[in-house]
Design an enzyme around this catalytic site. Structure first.
Site, PDB file in Angstrom:
ATOM      1  N   HIS A  53       6.796   9.132  -0.760  1.00 59.12           N
ATOM      2  CA  HIS A  53       6.025   8.106  -1.446  1.00 59.12           C
ATOM      3  C   HIS A  53       4.679   8.742  -1.832  1.00 59.12           C
ATOM      4  O   HIS A  53       4.322   9.814  -1.318  1.00 59.12           O
ATOM      5  CB  HIS A  53       5.798   6.912  -0.523  1.00 59.12           C
ATOM      6  CG  HIS A  53       7.008   6.040  -0.346  1.00 59.12           C
ATOM      7  ND1 HIS A  53       6.983   4.855   0.341  1.00 59.12           N
ATOM      8  CD2 HIS A  53       8.286   6.181  -0.797  1.00 59.12           C
ATOM      9  CE1 HIS A  53       8.185   4.307   0.316  1.00 59.12           C
ATOM     10  NE2 HIS A  53       9.000   5.091  -0.351  1.00 59.12           N
ATOM     11  N   CYS A  62       3.768   0.913   2.025  1.00 57.98           N
ATOM     12  CA  CYS A  62       4.940   0.401   2.752  1.00 57.98           C
ATOM     13  C   CYS A  62       4.767   0.669   4.255  1.00 57.98           C
ATOM     14  O   CYS A  62       3.778   1.252   4.698  1.00 57.98           O
ATOM     15  CB  CYS A  62       6.208   1.072   2.234  1.00 57.98           C
ATOM     16  SG  CYS A  62       6.476   2.723   2.915  1.00 57.98           S
TER      17      CYS A  62
END
Lengths: 155, 155
Positions: B54, B83
């Site tokens: 990410h 997240c």
């Protein structure tokens, strides 16, 4: 089920030993879906000059881009209790079960895993502890600097 | 401080645009220590066939192996709410502040960050939202499969 856990934990220990041979920290992991190893990995912080490749992360990365349903049926075996980052990855991918070799050298947020519906089993395997403790004894400065990096103070 | 946040968020947006040019998902991040960018990164799930890169993770990895005291003085700027995995990494390294471009396309466990002493600021920047929404509109199947992988169901 119990004997499967020993079998797959032995695979995670093999990964820890691979790391040791590479000059790395001996922590290993395997991801298992329905009795089959779908990913293997080990701590690569030193080997790859990395901050994110803990054993569990390396294992999840090496498993490739699985479908959600595959993660949800999988169990992650790891020689050491997963840290906050690795626990976050486990929760993100809804890996439903985590089997931990030992959690006395370090312990991660196991309650966070459980609160998020992850089944957690701690096996308490001496070999997991011994291989890491021996490494720490032989490499105290490396270990100390890893702990400092994440804000642990041992003194 | 406020204008610094806009300046560094612009750098995170530049990272998101780099990802887009590479054919990737436009989410970007920068790590800033005392007014200086010490790491940059963007989502590389598609480019690197990755599950762990990410934008925030790529940024933390690219910052290299900093000392604990450096992370503790740092702010992570990210175009999208982090997240669970990325939040775990932020907590692991004790990054003291997270500035989020937007949290309407997706929202991560911001309360977990705050419970762990991380200062969280959501800027609500239209450009962060627009660049990602346009990508989703143009690549609905890719986005849907990313959501499926982490167990989101949009239907």
């Amino acid at each position: 089920m119990g004997s499967d856990d020993y079998r797959f934990m032995a695979e995670a220990i093999n990964e820890a030993k691979k790391s040791l041979k590479e000059g790395g920290i001996p922590i290993g992991a395997v991801l298992v879906e329905e009795g089959k190893v779908v990913g293997r990995g080990h701590n690569r912080l030193l080997q790859n000059n990395s901050t994110i490749l803990h054993g569990e992360m390396d294992c999840i990365e090496n498993a490739g881009r699985l479908k959600g349903e595959n993660y949800q049926k999988s169990t992650l075996y790891t020689t050491l209790s997963p840290c906050t980052m690795c626990s976050g990855a486990i929760i993100l991918y809804n890996i439903h079960r985590v089997v931990i070799g030992e959690n006395t050298t370090l312990i991660g947020p196991e309650e966070l895993l459980m609160e998020n519906g992850v089944e957690v089993k701690v096996m308490g395997i001496d070999e997991c502890r011994e291989i890491l403790e021996k490494y720490i004894e032989e490499n105290p400065q490396t270990w100390e600097s890893e702990l400092e990096r994440v804000g642990y103070h041992t003194d």
